[in-house]
Design an enzyme around this catalytic site. Sequence first.
Site, short mmCIF file in Angstrom:
data_model
loop_
_atom_site.label_atom_id
_atom_site.label_comp_id
_atom_site.label_asym_id
_atom_site.label_seq_id
_atom_site.Cartn_x
_atom_site.Cartn_y
_atom_site.Cartn_z
N ARG A 116 38.25 49.78 42.18
CA ARG A 116 39.45 50.09 43.17
C ARG A 116 40.63 50.88 42.87
O ARG A 116 41.04 51.52 43.98
CB ARG A 116 40.56 48.77 43.03
CG ARG A 116 39.80 47.28 43.48
CD ARG A 116 39.66 47.37 44.05
NE ARG A 116 38.98 46.29 45.11
CZ ARG A 116 38.31 45.79 46.33
NH1 ARG A 116 38.15 47.26 47.32
NH2 ARG A 116 37.29 45.22 47.02
N GLU A 119 38.79 54.07 45.45
CA GLU A 119 39.13 53.61 46.49
C GLU A 119 40.86 53.99 46.96
O GLU A 119 41.31 54.74 47.79
CB GLU A 119 39.68 51.79 46.76
CG GLU A 119 39.05 51.17 47.93
CD GLU A 119 39.13 50.29 48.60
OE1 GLU A 119 38.82 50.27 49.50
OE2 GLU A 119 40.26 49.40 47.21
N SER A 142 45.94 69.71 37.57
CA SER A 142 45.70 69.63 36.39
C SER A 142 45.09 68.84 35.68
O SER A 142 45.97 68.04 36.02
CB SER A 142 46.37 70.24 34.97
OG SER A 142 45.41 70.77 34.17
#
Length: 188
Positions: A116, A119, A142
């Site tokens: 998740r 995602e 970075s």
Amino acid sequence: MFHFLKVFGAATKAVNNFPTSSRLSSSTAVVERVSRVLAAKSSANISYDDLAATLGVTNTYVAQLLLGQAKLSLLTSAKLKKALPAITDGDIDSMQNDFPVRAFDDEILKEPNVYRTYEAITHNGEAIKAIINEQCGDGIMSAIDFYLDVGTTTGKHGEKRVVITFNGKFLPFIEQIAEDNGAASPRD
């Protein structure tokens, strides 16, 4: 923890193909150390947040230290030993001197929390990039000069919500001016 051990073992197979030294541990040794260190945390009955406050680092960095993904500094090692007295001097030495493994196996993406998060980043990646470029210019965030903190807040309906803060130094892309290149030319 079982999932970590399974994934860590798979992710570090490549490490065993490198020449070894006393400071490059085998994946088996690291997995065993991580198991002992996590057991010491469990026996101390201390949260990542409380341990982070004691050590003066972020909660995510504490997790990385205990999971073998970050190197333990001399200053932090004394605090860690005091907070988790069950950690052996040998494990402290290993955490300070052995090279961390900062790899992952694709199998970790099957773990729901990790998937998740992945995602959310991929669905919002283009928008994140556009805002970084608008606010900072042409460059990247970075992942080395970087802080990560995970916490919770309460939503307006009383629900618990997860807050993940990425705090990375902005690294601008440069124009590659030949005379600024300090390296010798690879051409004869």
